[in-house]
Design an enzyme around this catalytic site. Structure first.
Site, PDB file in Angstrom:
ATOM      1  N   ASN A 161     -13.287 -11.913   4.973  1.00 38.16           N
ATOM      2  CA  ASN A 161     -13.362 -10.497   5.328  1.00 38.16           C
ATOM      3  C   ASN A 161     -14.764  -9.957   5.047  1.00 38.16           C
ATOM      4  O   ASN A 161     -15.427 -10.354   4.074  1.00 38.16           O
ATOM      5  CB  ASN A 161     -12.259  -9.675   4.651  1.00 38.16           C
ATOM      6  CG  ASN A 161     -12.177  -9.828   3.147  1.00 38.16           C
ATOM      7  OD1 ASN A 161     -12.515 -10.866   2.595  1.00 38.16           O
ATOM      8  ND2 ASN A 161     -11.723  -8.786   2.476  1.00 38.16           N
ATOM      9  N   GLU A 212     -16.387  -6.305   4.783  1.00 37.35           N
ATOM     10  CA  GLU A 212     -16.169  -4.863   4.760  1.00 37.35           C
ATOM     11  C   GLU A 212     -17.469  -4.116   5.041  1.00 37.35           C
ATOM     12  O   GLU A 212     -18.560  -4.715   5.048  1.00 37.35           O
ATOM     13  CB  GLU A 212     -15.557  -4.477   3.406  1.00 37.35           C
ATOM     14  CG  GLU A 212     -14.188  -5.128   3.229  1.00 37.35           C
ATOM     15  CD  GLU A 212     -13.482  -4.742   1.940  1.00 37.35           C
ATOM     16  OE1 GLU A 212     -14.106  -4.126   1.057  1.00 37.35           O
ATOM     17  OE2 GLU A 212     -12.288  -5.085   1.818  1.00 37.35           O
ATOM     18  N   CYS A 270     -11.367  -8.557   9.192  1.00 37.18           N
ATOM     19  CA  CYS A 270     -10.515  -9.447   8.394  1.00 37.18           C
ATOM     20  C   CYS A 270     -11.003 -10.899   8.462  1.00 37.18           C
ATOM     21  O   CYS A 270     -11.684 -11.300   9.418  1.00 37.18           O
ATOM     22  CB  CYS A 270      -9.083  -9.396   8.911  1.00 37.18           C
ATOM     23  SG  CYS A 270      -8.196  -7.884   8.504  1.00 37.18           S
ATOM     24  N   GLU A 300      -9.253 -13.525   9.089  1.00 35.00           N
ATOM     25  CA  GLU A 300      -8.693 -14.224  10.252  1.00 35.00           C
ATOM     26  C   GLU A 300      -9.535 -13.948  11.500  1.00 35.00           C
ATOM     27  O   GLU A 300      -9.774 -14.841  12.320  1.00 35.00           O
ATOM     28  CB  GLU A 300      -7.245 -13.764  10.510  1.00 35.00           C
ATOM     29  CG  GLU A 300      -6.267 -14.103   9.399  1.00 35.00           C
ATOM     30  CD  GLU A 300      -6.159 -13.015   8.326  1.00 35.00           C
ATOM     31  OE1 GLU A 300      -7.156 -12.304   8.081  1.00 35.00           O
ATOM     32  OE2 GLU A 300      -5.078 -12.898   7.731  1.00 35.00           O
ATOM     33  N   CYS A 302      -2.477  -8.893   8.325  1.00 37.52           N
ATOM     34  CA  CYS A 302      -2.201  -7.559   8.869  1.00 37.52           C
ATOM     35  C   CYS A 302      -1.674  -7.691  10.297  1.00 37.52           C
ATOM     36  O   CYS A 302      -1.781  -8.748  10.939  1.00 37.52           O
ATOM     37  CB  CYS A 302      -3.458  -6.696   8.818  1.00 37.52           C
ATOM     38  SG  CYS A 302      -4.649  -7.039  10.124  1.00 37.52           S
ATOM     39  N   CYS A 330      -4.191  -8.861  12.940  1.00 35.23           N
ATOM     40  CA  CYS A 330      -4.525 -10.288  12.896  1.00 35.23           C
ATOM     41  C   CYS A 330      -3.375 -11.152  13.407  1.00 35.23           C
ATOM     42  O   CYS A 330      -3.610 -12.210  13.996  1.00 35.23           O
ATOM     43  CB  CYS A 330      -4.932 -10.689  11.482  1.00 35.23           C
ATOM     44  SG  CYS A 330      -6.602 -10.123  11.100  1.00 35.23           S
TER      45      CYS A 330
HETATM   46  N1  THU Z   1      -7.631  -8.608   4.783  1.00 30.99           N
HETATM   47  C1  THU Z   1      -7.926  -9.767   5.431  1.00 30.99           C
HETATM   48  O1  THU Z   1      -9.090 -10.113   5.594  1.00 30.99           O
HETATM   49  N2  THU Z   1      -6.892 -10.521   5.874  1.00 30.99           N
HETATM   50  C2  THU Z   1      -5.586 -10.276   5.606  1.00 30.99           C
HETATM   51  O2  THU Z   1      -4.742 -11.076   6.003  1.00 30.99           O
HETATM   52  C3  THU Z   1      -5.205  -9.074   4.853  1.00 30.99           C
HETATM   53  C4  THU Z   1      -6.293  -8.098   4.603  1.00 30.99           C
HETATM   54  C5  THU Z   1      -8.746  -7.826   4.230  1.00 30.99           C
HETATM   55  C6  THU Z   1      -9.154  -6.595   4.979  1.00 30.99           C
HETATM   56  C7  THU Z   1      -9.847  -5.803   3.904  1.00 30.99           C
HETATM   57  O3  THU Z   1     -11.202  -6.231   3.816  1.00 30.99           O
HETATM   58  C8  THU Z   1      -9.145  -6.207   2.626  1.00 30.99           C
HETATM   59  O4  THU Z   1      -8.443  -7.394   2.921  1.00 30.99           O
HETATM   60  C9  THU Z   1      -8.179  -5.151   2.111  1.00 30.99           C
HETATM   61  O5  THU Z   1      -7.344  -4.713   3.122  1.00 30.99           O
END
Ligand code: THU
Length: 133
Positions: free
Chosen positions: A39, A41, A50, A52, A83, A86
């Site tokens: 991920n 941000e 994310c 994925e 999520c 994804c």
């Molecule tokens: N996140 C992912 O990268 N993948 C997931 O399957 C669940 C959530 C990340 C997005 C964000 O950067 C952090 O987790 C919190 O939501």
């Protein structure tokens, strides 16, 4: 290559200063290559991506468009649930029986499939009049 180990390794590169929640994902493409993502941000929160999504982008950029297997890992209470967005992104490139391993850094794992994660996914056939008219 151990797909879960690849996801665990790439998770270390996650850029998650806002949530503090680092995620790693690894995809094995149909031709055997492994593609990883974490991920990423952003100070403008909705611009974050994310793990994925990163792995899928790496796969597509390498010329692969079919997913054979997926692993996702985070330091979560339960094996990290992808999520909704994804789940839809994975369904674009995977069959419903494609195996997905969701894991915690603590060693718990859940084995599921893309179809179990997103039953009734909207797919390209749903836009093809020839498929139903
Ligand atoms: N996140 C992912 O990268 N993948 C997931 O399957 C669940 C959530 C990340 C997005 C964000 O950067 C952090 O987790 C919190 O939501």
């Amino acid at each position: 290559m151990d797909l879960l180990a690849a996801a665990r390794d790439v998770r270390e590169h996650a850029h998650a200063p806002y949530s503090g929640f680092k995620v790693g994902a690894a995809i094995r493409g149909a031709s055997g290559g492994v593609f990883v993502g974490c991920n990423v941000e952003n100070a403008a929160y909705p611009e974050g991506t994310c793990a994925e999504a990163g792995a899928i982008a790496a796969m597509v950029a390498a010329g692969e468009t079919r997913i054979a297997e997926v692993s996702v890992i985070a330091a979560s209470r339960r094996p990290v649930p992808p999520c909704g967005g994804c789940r839809q992104k994975l369904a674009e490139f995977a069959a419903s029986d494609t195996p997905v391993t969701l894991a915690t850094t603590g060693g718990a794992a859940q084995h599921t499939t893309v179809g179990e994660l997103l039953p009734g996914a909207f797919v390209s056939d749903d836009m093809d009049p020839g498929a139903w008219e």
